[in-house]
Design an enzyme around this catalytic site. Structure first.
Site, short mmCIF file in Angstrom:
data_model
loop_
_atom_site.label_atom_id
_atom_site.label_comp_id
_atom_site.label_asym_id
_atom_site.label_seq_id
_atom_site.Cartn_x
_atom_site.Cartn_y
_atom_site.Cartn_z
N ARG A 156 0.82 -1.22 0.00
CA ARG A 156 0.00 0.00 0.00
C ARG A 156 0.85 1.26 0.00
O ARG A 156 0.50 2.27 -0.61
CB ARG A 156 -0.95 -0.04 1.18
N ASP A 196 -3.23 7.74 3.89
CA ASP A 196 -2.46 7.88 2.65
C ASP A 196 -1.74 9.22 2.50
O ASP A 196 -0.97 9.43 1.54
CB ASP A 196 -3.36 7.64 1.42
N HIS A 211 -6.33 7.84 12.05
CA HIS A 211 -5.86 6.45 12.04
C HIS A 211 -4.38 6.33 11.71
O HIS A 211 -3.93 5.25 11.36
CB HIS A 211 -6.70 5.61 11.07
N CYS A 219 8.18 1.95 16.93
CA CYS A 219 8.98 0.83 17.42
C CYS A 219 8.16 0.05 18.45
O CYS A 219 7.57 0.63 19.36
CB CYS A 219 10.27 1.35 18.05
N CYS A 260 17.04 1.06 18.96
CA CYS A 260 17.09 -0.10 19.86
C CYS A 260 17.01 -1.43 19.12
O CYS A 260 16.94 -2.48 19.76
CB CYS A 260 15.97 0.00 20.90
N SER A 299 -17.83 5.30 4.74
CA SER A 299 -19.01 4.46 4.99
C SER A 299 -19.57 4.72 6.39
O SER A 299 -20.67 4.29 6.71
CB SER A 299 -18.65 2.98 4.84
C1 BJW Z 1 -16.87 7.37 -2.65
C2 BJW Z 1 -16.19 7.25 -3.83
C3 BJW Z 1 -16.05 8.42 -4.58
C4 BJW Z 1 -16.20 5.31 -2.97
N1 BJW Z 1 -16.56 9.56 -4.12
N2 BJW Z 1 -17.38 8.50 -2.22
C5 BJW Z 1 -18.60 0.76 18.82
C6 BJW Z 1 -19.59 -0.06 18.35
C7 BJW Z 1 -19.23 -1.20 17.66
C8 BJW Z 1 -17.93 -1.55 17.41
C9 BJW Z 1 -16.96 -0.73 17.89
C10 BJW Z 1 -17.30 0.40 18.60
N3 BJW Z 1 -16.14 1.01 18.94
C11 BJW Z 1 -15.10 0.30 18.48
C12 BJW Z 1 -15.56 -0.76 17.83
C13 BJW Z 1 -14.75 -1.78 17.11
C14 BJW Z 1 -14.10 -1.25 15.86
C15 BJW Z 1 -15.20 -0.89 14.87
O1 BJW Z 1 -15.57 0.24 14.69
N4 BJW Z 1 -15.72 -1.88 14.17
C16 BJW Z 1 -16.77 -1.63 13.19
C17 BJW Z 1 -16.34 -2.20 11.86
C18 BJW Z 1 -18.07 -2.19 13.70
N5 BJW Z 1 -13.28 -0.09 16.13
C19 BJW Z 1 -12.05 -0.19 16.62
O2 BJW Z 1 -11.54 -1.26 16.86
C20 BJW Z 1 -11.30 1.10 16.85
N6 BJW Z 1 -10.71 1.10 18.12
C21 BJW Z 1 -11.35 1.53 19.22
O3 BJW Z 1 -12.46 2.00 19.20
O4 BJW Z 1 -10.61 1.41 20.36
C22 BJW Z 1 -11.23 1.71 21.61
C23 BJW Z 1 -11.41 0.43 22.35
C24 BJW Z 1 -10.46 -0.55 22.26
C25 BJW Z 1 -10.65 -1.73 22.96
C26 BJW Z 1 -11.81 -1.88 23.72
C27 BJW Z 1 -12.75 -0.85 23.80
C28 BJW Z 1 -12.53 0.33 23.11
C29 BJW Z 1 -10.15 1.24 15.88
C30 BJW Z 1 -10.60 1.37 14.47
C31 BJW Z 1 -9.38 1.51 13.56
C32 BJW Z 1 -9.78 1.40 12.10
N7 BJW Z 1 -8.63 1.11 11.35
C33 BJW Z 1 -8.75 1.01 9.92
C34 BJW Z 1 -7.41 0.49 9.39
C35 BJW Z 1 -6.35 1.58 9.49
C36 BJW Z 1 -5.03 1.12 9.01
C37 BJW Z 1 -5.04 0.73 7.56
O5 BJW Z 1 -5.46 1.52 6.69
O6 BJW Z 1 -4.62 -0.38 7.27
O7 BJW Z 1 -9.05 2.29 9.34
S1 BJW Z 1 -10.13 0.02 9.40
C38 BJW Z 1 -10.50 0.96 7.96
O8 BJW Z 1 -11.84 1.51 8.07
C39 BJW Z 1 -9.53 2.15 7.98
C40 BJW Z 1 -10.44 3.28 7.60
O9 BJW Z 1 -9.88 4.50 8.01
C41 BJW Z 1 -11.73 2.92 8.26
C42 BJW Z 1 -12.92 3.61 7.71
O10 BJW Z 1 -13.20 3.21 6.41
P1 BJW Z 1 -13.72 4.28 5.35
O11 BJW Z 1 -12.71 5.32 5.13
O12 BJW Z 1 -15.06 4.72 5.71
O13 BJW Z 1 -13.72 3.39 4.02
P2 BJW Z 1 -14.84 2.42 3.45
O14 BJW Z 1 -14.24 1.57 2.41
O15 BJW Z 1 -15.57 1.74 4.54
O16 BJW Z 1 -15.88 3.42 2.76
C43 BJW Z 1 -15.56 4.13 1.60
C44 BJW Z 1 -16.74 5.03 1.27
O17 BJW Z 1 -16.40 5.81 0.14
C45 BJW Z 1 -18.01 4.25 0.90
O18 BJW Z 1 -19.12 4.84 1.56
C46 BJW Z 1 -18.13 4.46 -0.62
O19 BJW Z 1 -19.48 4.48 -1.06
C47 BJW Z 1 -17.47 5.81 -0.77
N8 BJW Z 1 -16.90 6.07 -2.09
N9 BJW Z 1 -15.80 5.92 -3.99
C48 BJW Z 1 -17.23 9.53 -2.93
N10 BJW Z 1 -15.40 8.38 -5.77
ZN ZN Z 2 13.13 1.32 19.31
#
Ligand code: BJW
Ligand code: ZN
Length: 360
Positions: A156, A196, A211, A219, A260, A299
């Site tokens: 990526r 990105d 994020h 590290c 380290c 989303s």
């Molecule tokens: C267009 C288009 C065009 C296309 N024009 N539009 C509360 C309730 C339930 C669950 C949870 C909760 N709180 C936490 C959770 C669990 C979890 C979570 O949310 N899960 C859900 C899936 C249900 N969250 C976590 O684990 C988070 N941590 C946390 O809350 O810690 C606190 C805690 C910890 C332990 C115990 C208790 C509390 C962390 C979440 C981290 C997300 N990380 C990622 C990966 C990042 C690294 C990487 O990139 O590899 O982040 S996941 C991934 O999703 C990435 C994104 O930033 C994120 C959001 O996705 P995004 O950007 O919305 O993309 P898409 O693909 O989903 O949508 C694209 C959109 O674009 C679509 O709508 C298309 O239609 C549109 N589109 N082309 C306009 N041309």
């Molecule tokens: Zn280190």
């Protein structure tokens, strides 16, 4: 900070103290018992019937205190969420409100980079269609097979490095520049879930990365965070193909800390990990002062980022969404502009291509 919530349920009325932004907190669904749309604790009310709720139920990050709490929150009705609320795509009305706003926040997601050629996470071209996110973007996956996870991230990094910001990124930067030059009392700030760095490469100055970044490492031992644009990041990760992330890499050849020699990891937020509390606090602070929220290409299913929209909307802030389809945030939106945001956003912000080319 805890907040007392009044809860109405089939079993009566309750009060409960909860952390204000508890991850279980702001979720809007149709109530299983009264059928109205309310903000819920996500279980166990809805687990049987709503697809999204099932996904939530299957995550491990839910609040055990609430497991037996069949309830809906009555004190957080959206002011503008009445059943006859109309969503508008009237560009003039949007621009009229935009012109009166002074603290504009743009919450962005993967969709804003889609037209730069970067796949989204959950769309038809979704990056994770082939590779499950639970397999690759979790601390457990990294502990089990850091070489596999590094191949995914290096792929990526290389992909993103070869792409350019598009007109949606650039129009936000031009808006920021216009404000700086002509109306310094007005501001636009990007809060992005993207890793990105395309907003920064479009020369947007005020960007809050929720994020993390593909171009930072942390590290695992001394926790030092470093910017790293090396391409490849280490020779062992050169020329990764997404179809074959199965190269065997000796852990000593993975990215290592200069200080380290500890194993480095991407400085991004994986599932189950907390966002940087300082960053999250800043994002929540912005939601408490913004007077115009743009929600672009997300989303809105990933928490806690997804709770930012209801936080602003419950203050009565105008939410305007730019997406190719309806999302979990759409019910908060006053304006919805359907279509690729590299087309719809510059038009809505009245940023012409000539302004973009003159400026950048
Ligand atoms: C267009 C288009 C065009 C296309 N024009 N539009 C509360 C309730 C339930 C669950 C949870 C909760 N709180 C936490 C959770 C669990 C979890 C979570 O949310 N899960 C859900 C899936 C249900 N969250 C976590 O684990 C988070 N941590 C946390 O809350 O810690 C606190 C805690 C910890 C332990 C115990 C208790 C509390 C962390 C979440 C981290 C997300 N990380 C990622 C990966 C990042 C690294 C990487 O990139 O590899 O982040 S996941 C991934 O999703 C990435 C994104 O930033 C994120 C959001 O996705 P995004 O950007 O919305 O993309 P898409 O693909 O989903 O949508 C694209 C959109 O674009 C679509 O709508 C298309 O239609 C549109 N589109 N082309 C306009 N041309
Ligand atoms: Zn280190």
């Amino acid at each position: 900070m805890k907040q007392q919530i009044k809860v109405r349920s089939a079993f009566g009325h309750f009060s409960r103290n909860l952390p204000r932004h508890h991850p279980c907190f702001l979720k809007v669904f149709s109530c299983h018992s009264c059928l109205s749309r309310k903000i819920f604790f996500p279980f166990p009310i809805i687990s049987s019937s709503i697809k999204q709720a099932r996904a939530i139920h299957s995550t491990k990050n839910f609040c055990l205190n609430l497991l037996n709490f069949n309830s809906c929150v009555s004190s957080y009705h959206q002011r503008n969420m009445s059943s006859n609320r109309k969503v508008s795509s009237d560009m003039n009305a949007f621009q009229d409100q935009l012109n009166r706003a002074s603290k504009i926040v743009a919450l962005t997601g993967a969709g804003i980079s889609a037209e730069s050629g970067i796949p989204t996470f959950r769309g038809a071209d979704g990056l994770w269609r082939k590779y499950k996110c639970e397999e690759l973007a979790t601390p457990e996956a990294f502990a089990k097979d850091p070489g596999l996870v590094w191949q995914f991230y290096e792929y990526r990094r290389q992909l993103v490095s070869s792409k350019e910001p598009n007109l949606a990124h650039k129009s936000l930067s031009v808006l920021e520049q216009n404000f700086l030059r002509n109306s310094p009392q007005r501001q636009v700030i990007v809060v992005t879930q993207n890793v990105d760095e395309l907003h920064r490469r479009a020369e947007m100055k005020r960007v809050l990365e929720l994020h993390g970044s593909l171009f930072k490492t942390r590290c695992t031992q001394c926790k030092a965070v470093k910017t790293n644009y090396n391409n490849p990041i280490v020779p062992a990760l050169d020329k990764i193909e997404l179809d074959e992330l199965d190269r065997h890499i000796d852990p000593k050849d993975l990215p290592r800390c200069e200080k380290c020699t500890g194993l480095l990891r991407p400085h991004v937020v994986w599932f189950g990990e907390q966002l940087d509390p300082f960053v999250l606090k800043q994002a929540e602070g912005l939601m408490s002062v913004t007077d115009f929220l743009l929600v672009i290409g997300t989303s809105s299913v990933v928490y806690p980022a997804a709770s930012l929209v209801p936080q602003a909307a419950t203050r009565g802030v105008t939410v305007s969404e730019f997406n190719i389809e309806q999302t979990a945030a759409s019910e908060y939106s006053k304006f919805f502009f359907k279509g690729p945001c590299a087309q719809t956003l510059p038009k809505a912000l009245q940023i012409g291509e000539t302004m973009i080319s003159h400026w950048g």
